[in-house]
Design a protein around this motif. Structure first.
Motif, PDB file in Angstrom:
ATOM      1  N   ALA A  67     -33.030  -5.252 -11.670  1.00  0.00           N
ATOM      2  CA  ALA A  67     -32.060  -4.288 -11.688  1.00  0.00           C
ATOM      3  C   ALA A  67     -30.692  -4.579 -11.416  1.00  0.00           C
ATOM      4  O   ALA A  67     -30.471  -5.767 -10.968  1.00  0.00           O
ATOM      5  CB  ALA A  67     -32.233  -3.407 -10.465  1.00  0.00           C
ATOM      6  N   VAL A  68     -29.670  -3.889 -12.183  1.00  0.00           N
ATOM      7  CA  VAL A  68     -28.244  -4.293 -12.064  1.00  0.00           C
ATOM      8  C   VAL A  68     -27.491  -3.215 -11.537  1.00  0.00           C
ATOM      9  O   VAL A  68     -27.688  -1.945 -11.534  1.00  0.00           O
ATOM     10  CB  VAL A  68     -27.584  -4.175 -13.597  1.00  0.00           C
ATOM     11  CG1 VAL A  68     -26.367  -4.529 -13.636  1.00  0.00           C
ATOM     12  CG2 VAL A  68     -28.548  -5.165 -14.164  1.00  0.00           C
ATOM     13  N   MET A  69     -26.814  -3.708 -10.482  1.00  0.00           N
ATOM     14  CA  MET A  69     -25.979  -2.633  -9.382  1.00  0.00           C
ATOM     15  C   MET A  69     -24.603  -3.033  -9.273  1.00  0.00           C
ATOM     16  O   MET A  69     -24.116  -4.405  -9.393  1.00  0.00           O
ATOM     17  CB  MET A  69     -26.785  -2.640  -8.058  1.00  0.00           C
ATOM     18  CG  MET A  69     -28.370  -2.160  -8.119  1.00  0.00           C
ATOM     19  SD  MET A  69     -29.035  -1.989  -6.478  1.00  0.00           S
ATOM     20  CE  MET A  69     -29.104  -0.141  -6.750  1.00  0.00           C
TER      21      MET A  69
ATOM     22  N   GLY B 168     -28.897   7.199 -10.011  1.00  0.00           N
ATOM     23  CA  GLY B 168     -29.056   7.158  -8.536  1.00  0.00           C
ATOM     24  C   GLY B 168     -30.587   6.540  -8.437  1.00  0.00           C
ATOM     25  O   GLY B 168     -31.518   7.013  -9.189  1.00  0.00           O
ATOM     26  N   VAL B 169     -30.376   5.540  -7.805  1.00  0.00           N
ATOM     27  CA  VAL B 169     -31.655   4.623  -7.635  1.00  0.00           C
ATOM     28  C   VAL B 169     -31.939   4.634  -6.100  1.00  0.00           C
ATOM     29  O   VAL B 169     -31.212   4.146  -5.294  1.00  0.00           O
ATOM     30  CB  VAL B 169     -31.208   3.070  -8.011  1.00  0.00           C
ATOM     31  CG1 VAL B 169     -32.546   2.164  -7.734  1.00  0.00           C
ATOM     32  CG2 VAL B 169     -31.057   3.052  -9.677  1.00  0.00           C
ATOM     33  N   SER B 170     -33.303   4.749  -6.076  1.00  0.00           N
ATOM     34  CA  SER B 170     -33.656   4.868  -4.581  1.00  0.00           C
ATOM     35  C   SER B 170     -34.381   3.651  -4.165  1.00  0.00           C
ATOM     36  O   SER B 170     -34.538   2.773  -5.021  1.00  0.00           O
ATOM     37  CB  SER B 170     -35.023   6.097  -4.358  1.00  0.00           C
ATOM     38  OG  SER B 170     -36.007   5.684  -5.072  1.00  0.00           O
ATOM     39  N   LEU B 171     -34.560   3.215  -2.829  1.00  0.00           N
ATOM     40  CA  LEU B 171     -35.087   1.955  -2.637  1.00  0.00           C
ATOM     41  C   LEU B 171     -36.519   1.869  -3.098  1.00  0.00           C
ATOM     42  O   LEU B 171     -37.143   1.029  -3.451  1.00  0.00           O
ATOM     43  CB  LEU B 171     -35.027   1.860  -0.978  1.00  0.00           C
ATOM     44  CG  LEU B 171     -35.719   0.559  -0.475  1.00  0.00           C
ATOM     45  CD1 LEU B 171     -35.026  -0.593  -1.032  1.00  0.00           C
ATOM     46  CD2 LEU B 171     -35.672   0.644   1.068  1.00  0.00           C
TER      47      LEU B 171
ATOM     48  N   ILE C  89     -21.331   3.344  -0.799  1.00  0.00           N
ATOM     49  CA  ILE C  89     -21.493   2.776   0.651  1.00  0.00           C
ATOM     50  C   ILE C  89     -22.175   3.711   1.633  1.00  0.00           C
ATOM     51  O   ILE C  89     -21.730   4.871   1.466  1.00  0.00           O
ATOM     52  CB  ILE C  89     -19.980   2.681   1.113  1.00  0.00           C
ATOM     53  CG1 ILE C  89     -19.263   1.384  -0.003  1.00  0.00           C
ATOM     54  CG2 ILE C  89     -20.125   1.968   2.498  1.00  0.00           C
ATOM     55  CD1 ILE C  89     -19.777   0.268  -0.208  1.00  0.00           C
ATOM     56  N   GLY C  90     -23.105   3.190   2.115  1.00  0.00           N
ATOM     57  CA  GLY C  90     -23.804   3.819   3.364  1.00  0.00           C
ATOM     58  C   GLY C  90     -24.774   5.017   2.772  1.00  0.00           C
ATOM     59  O   GLY C  90     -25.335   5.845   3.520  1.00  0.00           O
ATOM     60  N   CYS C  91     -24.974   5.051   1.636  1.00  0.00           N
ATOM     61  CA  CYS C  91     -25.937   6.179   0.977  1.00  0.00           C
ATOM     62  C   CYS C  91     -27.109   5.329   0.476  1.00  0.00           C
ATOM     63  O   CYS C  91     -27.149   4.403   0.008  1.00  0.00           O
ATOM     64  CB  CYS C  91     -25.182   6.941  -0.237  1.00  0.00           C
ATOM     65  SG  CYS C  91     -26.088   8.092  -0.893  1.00  0.00           S
ATOM     66  N   TRP C  92     -28.412   6.229   0.551  1.00  0.00           N
ATOM     67  CA  TRP C  92     -29.468   5.742   0.171  1.00  0.00           C
ATOM     68  C   TRP C  92     -29.798   5.544  -1.184  1.00  0.00           C
ATOM     69  O   TRP C  92     -30.411   4.778  -1.779  1.00  0.00           O
ATOM     70  CB  TRP C  92     -30.603   6.306   1.042  1.00  0.00           C
ATOM     71  CG  TRP C  92     -30.616   5.998   2.247  1.00  0.00           C
ATOM     72  CD1 TRP C  92     -30.392   6.902   3.317  1.00  0.00           C
ATOM     73  CD2 TRP C  92     -31.205   4.897   2.889  1.00  0.00           C
ATOM     74  NE1 TRP C  92     -30.575   6.201   4.411  1.00  0.00           N
ATOM     75  CE2 TRP C  92     -30.968   4.797   4.460  1.00  0.00           C
ATOM     76  CE3 TRP C  92     -31.452   3.665   2.289  1.00  0.00           C
ATOM     77  CZ2 TRP C  92     -31.276   3.805   5.307  1.00  0.00           C
ATOM     78  CZ3 TRP C  92     -31.645   2.538   3.256  1.00  0.00           C
ATOM     79  CH2 TRP C  92     -31.561   2.643   4.676  1.00  0.00           C
ATOM     80  N   GLY C  93     -29.033   6.516  -1.910  1.00  0.00           N
ATOM     81  CA  GLY C  93     -29.195   6.583  -3.421  1.00  0.00           C
ATOM     82  C   GLY C  93     -28.249   5.861  -4.080  1.00  0.00           C
ATOM     83  O   GLY C  93     -26.983   6.091  -3.987  1.00  0.00           O
ATOM     84  N   LYS C  94     -28.528   4.700  -4.529  1.00  0.00           N
ATOM     85  CA  LYS C  94     -27.436   3.619  -5.051  1.00  0.00           C
ATOM     86  C   LYS C  94     -27.436   3.960  -6.320  1.00  0.00           C
ATOM     87  O   LYS C  94     -28.010   4.412  -7.365  1.00  0.00           O
ATOM     88  CB  LYS C  94     -27.988   2.276  -4.666  1.00  0.00           C
ATOM     89  CG  LYS C  94     -28.164   1.849  -3.205  1.00  0.00           C
ATOM     90  CD  LYS C  94     -26.794   1.941  -2.564  1.00  0.00           C
ATOM     91  CE  LYS C  94     -27.081   1.658  -1.106  1.00  0.00           C
ATOM     92  NZ  LYS C  94     -25.845   1.480  -0.516  1.00  0.00           N
ATOM     93  N   TRP C  95     -26.053   3.389  -6.888  1.00  0.00           N
ATOM     94  CA  TRP C  95     -25.836   3.536  -8.671  1.00  0.00           C
ATOM     95  C   TRP C  95     -26.318   2.133  -9.082  1.00  0.00           C
ATOM     96  O   TRP C  95     -26.320   1.029  -8.429  1.00  0.00           O
ATOM     97  CB  TRP C  95     -24.267   3.396  -8.645  1.00  0.00           C
ATOM     98  CG  TRP C  95     -23.585   4.816  -8.435  1.00  0.00           C
ATOM     99  CD1 TRP C  95     -24.185   5.708  -8.143  1.00  0.00           C
ATOM    100  CD2 TRP C  95     -22.201   4.808  -8.187  1.00  0.00           C
ATOM    101  NE1 TRP C  95     -23.396   6.833  -7.649  1.00  0.00           N
ATOM    102  CE2 TRP C  95     -22.205   6.217  -7.923  1.00  0.00           C
ATOM    103  CE3 TRP C  95     -21.035   4.276  -8.531  1.00  0.00           C
ATOM    104  CZ2 TRP C  95     -20.817   6.904  -7.688  1.00  0.00           C
ATOM    105  CZ3 TRP C  95     -19.909   4.907  -8.597  1.00  0.00           C
ATOM    106  CH2 TRP C  95     -19.730   6.015  -8.144  1.00  0.00           C
ATOM    107  N   GLY C  96     -27.388   2.261 -10.067  1.00  0.00           N
ATOM    108  CA  GLY C  96     -27.622   1.122 -10.666  1.00  0.00           C
ATOM    109  C   GLY C  96     -28.643   1.377 -11.800  1.00  0.00           C
ATOM    110  O   GLY C  96     -28.627   2.512 -12.447  1.00  0.00           O
TER     111      GLY C  96
END
Length: 103
Positions: free
Chosen positions: A19-21, A3-6, A89-96
């Motif tokens: 970053a790789v996402m 989980g990657v935050s902004l 999708i639509g989530c602030w914590g992204k996979w990366g």
């Protein structure tokens, strides 16, 4: 993948990293959505705080053209595209995966 935050993504980029996402992208030639991975190499901000978008390297080309343009170096991805296309999708914590620069 994690989980990657902004905030974590911005700090990594500010420190010279990348970053790789993963995300869901549209391939116009194949006429389908594809799961794909991009490298985020920078971001754009007008006020120094709010992220307006990201600069990405995409091995398949420019996603904004449906990959008709095969040049994928430093493609600008608006923040809304990042938010909606990079999983989940639509989530602030992204996979990366954050790639930190080592001195």
């Amino acid at each position: 993948w994690t989980g990657v935050s902004l905030a974590a993504l911005k700090k990594c980029l500010d420190d010279g990293g990348a970053a790789v996402m993963s995300g869901l992208f549209y391939d116009a030639e194949a006429r389908l959505k594809i799961n794909h991975v991009i490298a985020i190499i920078g971001y754009k901000t007008e006020d120094g705080d709010h992220v307006d978008g990201f600069f990405i390297d995409d091995s398949w080309g420019d996603y904004t053209t449906g990959y008709r343009n095969k040049r994928g170096k430093s493609v600008y991805m608006p923040f809304e595209d990042w938010k909606n296309m990079c999983k989940p999708i639509g989530c602030w914590g992204k996979w990366g995966h954050l790639i930190r620069r080592f001195a």
